[in-house]
Design a protein around this motif. Structure first.
Motif, mmCIF file in Angstrom:
data_model
loop_
_atom_site.group_PDB
_atom_site.id
_atom_site.type_symbol
_atom_site.label_atom_id
_atom_site.label_comp_id
_atom_site.label_asym_id
_atom_site.label_seq_id
_atom_site.Cartn_x
_atom_site.Cartn_y
_atom_site.Cartn_z
ATOM 1 N N GLY A 84 0.784 -1.231 0.000
ATOM 2 C CA GLY A 84 0.000 0.000 0.000
ATOM 3 C C GLY A 84 0.809 1.271 0.000
ATOM 4 O O GLY A 84 0.285 2.351 0.304
ATOM 5 N N PHE A 85 2.093 1.202 -0.357
ATOM 6 C CA PHE A 85 2.944 2.382 -0.402
ATOM 7 C C PHE A 85 3.343 2.667 -1.850
ATOM 8 O O PHE A 85 3.506 1.744 -2.643
ATOM 9 N N SER A 86 3.519 3.937 -2.163
ATOM 10 C CA SER A 86 3.821 4.327 -3.535
ATOM 11 C C SER A 86 5.202 4.967 -3.634
ATOM 12 O O SER A 86 5.762 5.447 -2.646
ATOM 13 N N GLN A 87 5.732 4.988 -4.858
ATOM 14 C CA GLN A 87 6.999 5.662 -5.098
ATOM 15 C C GLN A 87 6.865 7.167 -4.883
ATOM 16 O O GLN A 87 7.826 7.838 -4.522
ATOM 17 N N THR A 88 5.689 7.684 -5.093
ATOM 18 C CA THR A 88 5.450 9.106 -4.836
ATOM 19 C C THR A 88 5.688 9.436 -3.370
ATOM 20 O O THR A 88 6.299 10.460 -3.032
ATOM 21 N N LEU A 89 5.203 8.570 -2.490
ATOM 22 C CA LEU A 89 5.405 8.780 -1.059
ATOM 23 C C LEU A 89 6.887 8.725 -0.708
ATOM 24 O O LEU A 89 7.365 9.513 0.121
ATOM 25 N N LEU A 90 7.634 7.812 -1.335
ATOM 26 C CA LEU A 90 9.074 7.738 -1.096
ATOM 27 C C LEU A 90 9.748 9.040 -1.514
ATOM 28 O O LEU A 90 10.619 9.559 -0.802
ATOM 29 N N SER A 91 9.346 9.561 -2.664
ATOM 30 C CA SER A 91 9.917 10.824 -3.133
ATOM 31 C C SER A 91 9.655 11.945 -2.133
ATOM 32 O O SER A 91 10.551 12.719 -1.789
ATOM 33 N N GLU A 92 8.418 12.036 -1.651
ATOM 34 C CA GLU A 92 8.071 13.070 -0.681
ATOM 35 C C GLU A 92 8.847 12.885 0.623
ATOM 36 O O GLU A 92 9.284 13.860 1.244
ATOM 37 N N ALA A 93 9.035 11.632 1.027
ATOM 38 C CA ALA A 93 9.771 11.353 2.260
ATOM 39 C C ALA A 93 11.239 11.748 2.129
ATOM 40 O O ALA A 93 11.828 12.293 3.074
ATOM 41 N N MET A 94 11.831 11.489 0.954
ATOM 42 C CA MET A 94 13.236 11.846 0.761
ATOM 43 C C MET A 94 13.420 13.355 0.745
ATOM 44 O O MET A 94 14.413 13.884 1.262
ATOM 45 N N VAL A 95 12.469 14.074 0.157
ATOM 46 C CA VAL A 95 12.523 15.537 0.185
ATOM 47 C C VAL A 95 12.404 16.025 1.624
ATOM 48 O O VAL A 95 13.144 16.914 2.070
ATOM 49 N N SER A 96 11.469 15.431 2.375
ATOM 50 C CA SER A 96 11.299 15.790 3.778
ATOM 51 C C SER A 96 12.546 15.478 4.587
ATOM 52 O O SER A 96 12.959 16.256 5.446
ATOM 53 N N LEU A 97 13.195 14.336 4.289
ATOM 54 C CA LEU A 97 14.427 13.957 4.979
ATOM 55 C C LEU A 97 15.528 14.973 4.709
ATOM 56 O O LEU A 97 16.262 15.363 5.629
ATOM 57 N N ASN A 198 9.242 14.472 -12.267
ATOM 58 C CA ASN A 198 9.633 15.809 -12.708
ATOM 59 C C ASN A 198 9.813 16.752 -11.519
ATOM 60 O O ASN A 198 10.762 17.543 -11.476
ATOM 61 N N ALA A 199 8.898 16.667 -10.559
ATOM 62 C CA ALA A 199 8.979 17.536 -9.383
ATOM 63 C C ALA A 199 10.216 17.218 -8.546
ATOM 64 O O ALA A 199 10.877 18.126 -8.026
ATOM 65 N N THR A 200 10.541 15.939 -8.424
ATOM 66 C CA THR A 200 11.725 15.544 -7.665
ATOM 67 C C THR A 200 12.996 16.016 -8.356
ATOM 68 O O THR A 200 13.943 16.481 -7.699
ATOM 69 N N ALA A 201 13.026 15.920 -9.677
ATOM 70 C CA ALA A 201 14.181 16.400 -10.434
ATOM 71 C C ALA A 201 14.340 17.913 -10.269
ATOM 72 O O ALA A 201 15.465 18.423 -10.149
ATOM 73 N N LYS A 202 13.216 18.628 -10.239
ATOM 74 C CA LYS A 202 13.272 20.072 -10.036
ATOM 75 C C LYS A 202 13.784 20.408 -8.639
ATOM 76 O O LYS A 202 14.568 21.351 -8.450
ATOM 77 N N THR A 203 13.351 19.632 -7.645
ATOM 78 C CA THR A 203 13.838 19.827 -6.275
ATOM 79 C C THR A 203 15.343 19.629 -6.212
ATOM 80 O O THR A 203 16.054 20.375 -5.533
ATOM 81 N N LYS A 204 15.845 18.616 -6.917
ATOM 82 C CA LYS A 204 17.285 18.381 -6.939
ATOM 83 C C LYS A 204 18.017 19.570 -7.559
ATOM 84 O O LYS A 204 19.059 20.007 -7.052
ATOM 85 N N GLU A 205 17.483 20.108 -8.643
ATOM 86 C CA GLU A 205 18.098 21.273 -9.277
ATOM 87 C C GLU A 205 18.125 22.461 -8.316
ATOM 88 O O GLU A 205 19.123 23.193 -8.234
ATOM 89 N N GLU A 206 17.029 22.670 -7.593
ATOM 90 C CA GLU A 206 16.973 23.758 -6.624
ATOM 91 C C GLU A 206 17.976 23.546 -5.498
ATOM 92 O O GLU A 206 18.591 24.503 -5.008
ATOM 93 N N MET A 207 18.142 22.298 -5.075
ATOM 94 C CA MET A 207 19.105 21.982 -4.023
ATOM 95 C C MET A 207 20.522 22.257 -4.502
ATOM 96 O O MET A 207 21.366 22.761 -3.744
ATOM 97 N N GLU A 208 20.806 21.939 -5.755
ATOM 98 C CA GLU A 208 22.130 22.201 -6.307
ATOM 99 C C GLU A 208 22.393 23.703 -6.395
ATOM 100 O O GLU A 208 23.507 24.163 -6.120
ATOM 101 N N THR A 209 21.371 24.475 -6.761
ATOM 102 C CA THR A 209 21.507 25.924 -6.792
ATOM 103 C C THR A 209 21.782 26.467 -5.396
ATOM 104 O O THR A 209 22.616 27.369 -5.207
ATOM 105 N N TYR A 210 21.101 25.902 -4.415
ATOM 106 C CA TYR A 210 21.320 26.300 -3.019
ATOM 107 C C TYR A 210 22.768 26.024 -2.596
ATOM 108 O O TYR A 210 23.429 26.865 -1.970
#
Length: 346
Positions: A84-97, A198-210
């Motif tokens: 009952g868990f999705s890859q989307t939830l994993l992505s959100e959890a990694m961003v939260s982490l 796509n959203a996770t890839a964008k988050t990574k780009e923003e993190m690299e800019t940071y």
């Protein structure tokens, strides 16, 4: 019985790898991130302690030795979707982490260290989700991945979805496909996964800019010589700017090549000549016989830059870069041709 922890729960498996008992984590990105962070810090989770009271167990992580006998058994395959868990939830959890790690840092260089590790976490998540998206969408349109660039692949799927819509939109030209038809519900699920990717890839780009911006504030000389992202990765591998400033240049040269060095010591393989410095254009664009010398020179200048960043506030990046460029030209002039094979050094 074997105790095994994944990102979505704790499991007790029998000798055949079948699930005997389980405790699933809350289906909440923040709660999962808290547990992943505790695991990173070597803690034992309450869920692990509770479920381990059922008898003699084998564990595959050193941090769990108090709960059972440490045996590095093969990692079992447990699909999150089956529980009952999705890859989307994993992505959100990694961003939260990643966000939790940055908030917990206390010094500027620790912020950079945690951000680089967050980028690594996001990269792993992106690779995992990308693989899943390719396998899933290939059921409907297996030819698409050969017709569009990798970066555009999830964007097209997120916008258009199935094969017919993609072709009608003029994204690709194809007369016939061996893929099967899928339902509107399937299409929406796949589009959602692509959007999350796509959203996770964008988050990574923003993190690299940071990270690039923070490096200019915290370690501007190191960033100037090594590049912001490579400099940040060196700080992460060293364990902080203070530690990087105290390392000899020979160690800085090999940061990131620990596995290759271990193989050299254990199996007498060829010693590595560079670690993450290979990612720098000066090194990876150079002929193979010049790379070790250029990496050694770069490490020497980075060592000086890190010391100045740690103990002073002067900017000497231009001066170091000028010296580095001169030395690289000297190497290129002295060693224009590869060494002769079989020739021994004297």
């Amino acid at each position: 019985m074997r105790l095994f922890t994944t990102w979505f729960g704790v499991f007790i498996l029998d000798d055949e790898g079948q699930v005997f008992n389980k405790t699933l984590f809350p289906s909440n990105a923040g709660e999962i991130a808290v547990r992943l962070r505790a695991i990173d810090e070597g803690q034992i989770l309450p869920e692990e302690e509770e479920i381990a009271g059922e008898g003699d167990l084998l564990v595959r992580e050193k941090r769990l030795e108090l709960l059972g006998d440490f045996v590095p058994f093969e990692e079992p395959v447990l699909e999150p979707e089956d529980f009952g868990f999705s890859q989307t939830l994993l992505s959100e959890a990694m961003v939260s982490l990643g966000r939790q790690k940055m908030k917990a840092s206390s010094t500027p260089d620790e912020q950079i260290l945690q951000a680089i590790r967050a980028i690594d976490d996001l990269t792993k998540t992106i690779n995992l989700m990308s693989e899943r998206l390719h396998e899933w969408h290939a059921l409907n349109f297996p030819e698409l991945e050969k017709l569009v660039p990798d970066a555009k692949y999830p964007e097209i799927i997120a916008e258009h979805g199935d094969r017919e819509t993609i072709i009608k939109a003029g994204e690709v030209e194809l007369e016939d496909s061996i893929g099967t038809d899928i339902s509107p519900e399937d299409t929406e699920a796949i589009k959602k996964l692509a959007s999350t990717l796509n959203a996770t890839a964008k988050t990574k780009e923003e993190m690299e800019t940071y990270v690039q911006a923070r490096m200019q504030q915290v370690a501007k000389n190191t960033a100037h010589v090594a590049g912001p992202l490579i400099g940040a990765r060196l700080i992460s591998l060293a364990g902080g700017l203070d530690r990087l400033a105290r390392l000899p240049s020979s160690t800085i040269q090999l940061l990131g090549a620990e596995k290759a060095m271990f193989k050299h010591i254990k199996d007498k393989a060829k010693p590595p000549k560079h670690g993450v410095l290979f990612q720098h254009p000066h090194v990876h664009r150079a002929p193979y016989w010049q790379r070790g010398k250029i990496a050694r020179t770069m490490a020497s200048k980075i060592s000086i830059a890190a010391k100045v960043d740690r103990h002073g506030n002067r900017f000497i990046g231009d001066e170091l870069q000028k010296e580095l460029d001169a030395r690289i030209k000297d190497i290129q002039r002295k060693y224009p041709n590869p060494p002769e094979k079989g020739r021994r050094k004297r």
